[in-house]
Each structure stands twice: as C-alpha cells, then as structure tokens.
Write a protein that holds these residues in place. Structure first.
Motif, mmCIF file in Angstrom:
data_model
loop_
_atom_site.group_PDB
_atom_site.id
_atom_site.type_symbol
_atom_site.label_atom_id
_atom_site.label_comp_id
_atom_site.label_asym_id
_atom_site.label_seq_id
_atom_site.Cartn_x
_atom_site.Cartn_y
_atom_site.Cartn_z
ATOM 1 N N VAL A 48 -1.002 12.797 5.192
ATOM 2 C CA VAL A 48 -1.175 11.154 5.303
ATOM 3 C C VAL A 48 -0.658 10.501 3.753
ATOM 4 C CG1 VAL A 48 -3.131 10.967 5.820
ATOM 5 C CG2 VAL A 48 -1.273 9.473 6.669
ATOM 6 N N ILE A 49 0.338 10.152 3.894
ATOM 7 C CA ILE A 49 0.156 8.725 2.798
ATOM 8 C C ILE A 49 -0.109 7.367 3.322
ATOM 9 C CG2 ILE A 49 2.626 8.893 2.103
ATOM 10 C CD1 ILE A 49 1.961 7.536 -1.004
ATOM 11 N N MET A 50 -0.805 6.545 3.220
ATOM 12 C CA MET A 50 -0.999 4.866 3.514
ATOM 13 C C MET A 50 -0.164 4.346 2.980
ATOM 14 S SD MET A 50 -2.074 5.609 6.831
ATOM 15 C CE MET A 50 -3.364 6.519 7.522
ATOM 16 N N ILE A 51 0.683 3.641 2.939
ATOM 17 C CA ILE A 51 1.437 2.975 2.106
ATOM 18 C C ILE A 51 0.968 1.138 1.900
ATOM 19 C CG2 ILE A 51 4.016 1.574 1.258
ATOM 20 C CD1 ILE A 51 4.170 4.785 0.970
ATOM 21 N N ASP A 52 0.142 0.788 2.673
ATOM 22 C CA ASP A 52 -0.408 -0.619 2.982
ATOM 23 C C ASP A 52 -1.463 -0.446 2.110
ATOM 24 O OD1 ASP A 52 -0.864 0.666 4.952
ATOM 25 O OD2 ASP A 52 -0.850 -1.374 6.049
ATOM 26 N N ASP A 53 -2.154 0.606 1.892
ATOM 27 C CA ASP A 53 -3.777 1.085 2.038
ATOM 28 C C ASP A 53 -4.149 0.300 0.560
ATOM 29 O OD1 ASP A 53 -6.223 2.469 0.899
ATOM 30 O OD2 ASP A 53 -5.591 4.074 0.716
ATOM 31 N N GLY A 54 -5.358 -0.712 0.359
ATOM 32 C CA GLY A 54 -4.979 -1.547 -1.168
ATOM 33 C C GLY A 54 -6.307 -1.246 -2.266
ATOM 34 N N SER A 55 -6.548 1.109 -2.012
ATOM 35 C CA SER A 55 -7.994 0.904 -2.371
ATOM 36 C C SER A 55 -6.209 1.313 -3.751
ATOM 37 C CB SER A 55 -7.593 2.380 -2.547
ATOM 38 O OG SER A 55 -8.883 2.556 -1.023
ATOM 39 N N GLY A 56 -7.144 1.261 -4.888
ATOM 40 C CA GLY A 56 -7.078 1.132 -6.286
ATOM 41 C C GLY A 56 -5.756 0.120 -6.359
ATOM 42 N N ASN A 57 -6.078 -0.119 -6.221
ATOM 43 C CA ASN A 57 -5.060 -2.101 -6.510
ATOM 44 C C ASN A 57 -3.523 -1.894 -5.597
ATOM 45 O OD1 ASN A 57 -4.040 -4.249 -6.948
ATOM 46 N ND2 ASN A 57 -3.247 -3.789 -9.430
#
Length: 431
Positions: A48-57
C-alpha cells in the motif's frame, strides 16, 4: 498474505473486489469518506501507498507527484489510497496496466471524483469501478439474516419468529448510521461524530477543485436534501426550500453535482416493467443522501426529537431500509429502483435481478401499517399484470416493528428489516 487490518469486519464489497480484480488490471473503489474503503482494500492488497499520509510533510504525495513509479513499486495487488489527490495517477495507472496482461495489479480508492480535465483516457477495460456504501444492518450485526433476499424470489422462503426491534432501537440504528467507526458507540456519540463529519463534507464541497463556493448556500441545499429524504423532490422544490431567489436552479444543479462527486448522494432511479419505456431513463429519481444518518445530522434531529416526530422518522426509516435493500440487491446481482406513475401509483422499492425478474417492496415502520401496504402492492400488481408482459415475481412488505417473517394468505411476504440479508458473508459478526 494480504494487509487485512486487525478487527476488520467482512463486507459485501469483499466479494465484488475479488471478482473485479480477476477481471481487470486495476480496480477503483469509490464512496463517501470513512465508509470503509481503505480497510476493505487492505483486506485484498499485499502492499500500500497512502497518498494523503501526512508523514514526512506528505512525503508520499511529493514522491508520486515527482515520479508516478513510486505509486506502483510494491507487491501486487498494490493499494493506492486516495489517488484523486494526484489526478494524473489515473492515466499513469492505465499506462501501467497496459504494460502487462495480468489482472488484479492495483486497487485505487477515492472519496471524490476529480474534474477530468487533463485526464486523457477513460481506462475502459483496464480499470473496473466499484461504488461502496456504508454498512447494512446485516454487515454491522444488527440483522439476524434469517431471510435471504433471493429466497423471496425463489419461493424457498420459510416463516419464522424473530426478535421484535423496538422503536427506540430502530431510531438509534438510523442515528448511528452504517459508518464502521460508529459501531459500539451510543446514538448520542454517533450523532456528534456524524455532525462533525457532515460539517467537514460541506467544507470539502465548498473547496472541491479549488473553487470557493458559498458555504451558506451549500448548507441550505444540503438541508433541503435532508428534508426531502426518500422523496422525488425536483430541483424546483429544492429551490423553494432554500428560499426562492437566493439560489438559482443552475446553482442547485451544480451543488448536486458536487455532492455526487464526493459521494454524498445515492439517488434511487425510476423503474418501468417495460424495458423500452422512456420511464427508465426519464422519470424523477428518489432523493437519498449516502446514509440516513446524514439527514439526521443535517436536520439537527436527536433520538428524542425523532421519537416525538414519527412522520419525519418514517422517511428516515424508509431511507435506512432502501440503503440495505440496495446493498443486498447488489450482492445477488440485482439493482434497486422505485416506481411512480402518472396516476400516483407508487412502489417504495423495486429490486430487479439480472435474469429480468423483479420484486415490489413497500416499507412500513409499524405492524399496523402492513395491511394497507399489502393492499397497495396487490392493486399495483393487478394493474401491471393487465398491461405488461413482465409482472412482479414477488410482493413484500419490509417492516420495522414486527416479530415474525411470514407469507400472508394473499401471497404478500412480510419481513422485518432486522431479519433481511443478501448473500451470506463468511465471518460476519453475530447479531
């Protein structure tokens, strides 16, 4: 091994995802925020890749914006969550799918549909689409599932006693809604959550595609839709609701389109037993928000207010039943419609199967309304049999407060909504 989250509750969409992954190179799962798209997708994905993940700016978004290859680098099926944050990913996914003859490579999820400007291809034949709804009562464990919907068509229905749901319970289930996050919460807690959720959705609608829409007008249209839940309200009716003259009919049509694009609307199309009839494409839809709990929140109702306003609750209960009937119908290869002709004859819900059979369903809150509902179904059945070659295969009253499922002497079935289901779901939680 898939990435199934701990505590995942099996959903009807699981089977559909599996089927579509076997048929297409990629699958796009769309639906309102927090209806469970990500968890259902993780249940089928291996990376998985979460496009809206806020990690790492928002590192994932920046990487994929720089080079789309980062979206596709992982074990397949690979989930690309909230792909619409980078609309060019649609064309990139289509191109990636074209590099291989293998199916089931990618799962896209989205809680809004971007304007297709700049997206070159429809990806027909490459990306299959699934529209996901909130949970039905059977999925959440609030229906015992003793009556499969298909049994009403096949004649394998068996009468049985069931636990009678109280009015208070039905109100609480409607206020809570089919949101997975609300399971186990009180109606009051759910109402607070849903009110905040609706506020966020209105804000999303105001800013979709970078536009700056008038929030007050967006809210007025949303409240009008809530007031007209389970009706065939026209745009003129909605305009009248929002203080005629303050919002043009063109603006209302635009706001409705915006709500559709963030999956806040699930309108019920019209039905005609005549396949060539223009009624199938030309008559008014029945208005529904994505879940009846949204109408509760928009109208600022509470369980106590609904208990004292059964007229309003009747429309919301109808919406709850039609949400479930739509989910159950899709699980058996069917679709839900409504029927209303020029003479005022109406059927709350029509379920049409893929083999052409269809059933007529009336929805009533209390057992005292069953006789009148059955009489209406029989009259319409007689009318249609005289004029069409394809009469209904089954007539049924879906009831709220009722302690038995049975077939009346006149042939009309009576089924509590808390006993109905579509197909069986392996691993479903117990009611």
């Amino acid at each position: 091994m898939t990435l199934t989250p701990n505590g995942y509750i099996p959903r009807y969409v699981d089977k559909e995802i599996g089927f579509m992954l076997g048929a297409f190179g990629a699958v796009c799962i769309e639906g309102p925020k927090t209806c469970g798209k990500t968890w259902a997708s993780l249940n089928a994905a291996r990376s998985v890749i979460m496009i809206d993940d806020g990690s790492g700016n928002f590192q994932n978004r920046r990487l994929v914006s720089f080079d789309s290859k980062y979206a596709f680098s992982g074990e397949e099926p690979r989930l690309i969550d909230e792909w619409q944050e980078i609309p060019s990913l649609w064309d990139a996914t289509r191109s990636e799918v074209d590099k291989s003859r293998e199916n089931g490579r990618f799962i896209l999820t989205g809680s809004s549909t971007p304007v297709w400007k700049g997206i070159m291809h429809s990806a027909a034949g490459r990306i299959g689409r699934i529209q996901m709804r909130t949970m039905s009562l059977y999925e959440s464990g609030d229906s015992d599932g003793s009556v499969p919907l298909l049994d009403l068509f096949d004649g394998s229905f068996e009468s049985c006693l069931s636990e009678t749901a109280s009015l208070e319970t039905l109100i609480d289930l409607t206020v809570r809604g089919g949101w997975p996050r609300n399971l186990g919460r009180s109606a009051e807690q759910s109402l607070a959550i849903n009110t905040g959720y609706l506020d966020t959705c209105i804000e999303d609608a105001c800013r979709l595609d970078g536009s700056a829409r008038n929030r007050a007008k967006v809210e007025m249209v949303m409240r009008s839709l809530a007031r007209n839940e389970s009706t065939v309200a026209s745009i003129d009716r909605i305009q009248s609701d929002v203080r005629e003259g303050t919002v043009s009919d063109n603006a209302i049509a635009h706001y409705l389109d915006v709500f559709r694009r963030i999956f806040l609307i699930n309108d019920q199309p019209s039905f005609s037993p005549n396949y060539r009839s223009p009624v199938r494409v030309g008559k008014a839809v029945k208005r529904h928000l994505a879940d009846p709990s949204l109408a509760v929140a928009a109208l600022r109702m509470t369980p106590k207010k609904l208990l004292n306003d059964l007229n309003t609750f009747g429309f919301l209960f109808e919406a709850l039943c039609e949400r479930d009937l739509d989910i159950y119908a899709r699980s058996i290869g069917g679709r839900q419609y409504h029927y209303r002709d020029g003479a005022g004859r109406e059927i709350d819900s029509v379920i049409e199967l893929d083999d052409g059979r269809w059933g007529a369903f009336e929805i009533k809150l209390g057992a005292s309304q069953i006789d009148a509902a059955a009489e209406n179904l029989l009259k319409i059945d007689s009318y249609i049999r005289e004029r069409a070659d394809n009469p209904p295969s089954t007539l049924c009253v879906i009831c709220g407060i009722c302690g038995a499922t049975y077939r009346r002497p006149d042939g009309v079935y009576v089924v509590p909504i808390t006993s109905l289901r579509g197909v069986e779901i392996p691993g479903r939680i117990s009611s």
